[in-house]
Design an enzyme around this catalytic site. Sequence first.
Site, PDB file in Angstrom:
ATOM      1  N   HIS A 155       0.846  -1.214   0.000  1.00 47.06           N
ATOM      2  CA  HIS A 155       0.000   0.000   0.000  1.00 47.06           C
ATOM      3  C   HIS A 155       0.865   1.242   0.000  1.00 47.06           C
ATOM      4  O   HIS A 155       0.954   1.917   1.023  1.00 47.06           O
ATOM      5  CB  HIS A 155      -0.908  -0.006   1.230  1.00 47.06           C
ATOM      6  N   PHE A 156       1.419   1.679  -0.935  1.00 48.06           N
ATOM      7  CA  PHE A 156       1.588   1.196  -2.298  1.00 48.06           C
ATOM      8  C   PHE A 156       3.086   1.135  -2.530  1.00 48.06           C
ATOM      9  O   PHE A 156       3.785   2.056  -2.125  1.00 48.06           O
ATOM     10  CB  PHE A 156       0.922   2.151  -3.297  1.00 48.06           C
TER      11      PHE A 156
END
EC number: 4.2.1.59
Length: 145
Positions: free
Chosen positions: A47-48
């Site tokens: 993420h991410f």
Amino acid sequence: MDIHQILKLLPHRYPFLLVDRVNELERGKRILAIKNVTINEPFFTGHFPARPVMPGVLILEALAQAAGLLSFDMMGEAPGDDKVFYFVGIDGARFKRPVEPGDQLILDVELDRIKGGIYKFKGVARVGDSVACEAEIMCTMRTVA
């Protein structure tokens, strides 16, 4: 309140303990705590990967954990196998800025009211002077068998 005291009051452990220190605690009224966000957080893997951002639901969870610390301190109790402080609701959650590795998340939570066993808190998470998230959080204490 340092991490050793926090560990006595919260049942959460790695990787889900999201409060590192309590800087201010006004019994039954307000808590000011911090979460130091590092690139080593397990959620940043997905993420991410190219632009790591702390998931909003984990910012809300950090606010709820700060609320739990305020509540346990107010009651003069520590959690046990028979008592759990559950996160039961959220209203008005707003995300204003991303929280990234290297940020220090300041968790400012005030007790708004207690009604019918439901504790309602107003929480604001900041990075510096910028609001990252704000929400009303509801929790309740339950005795479990």
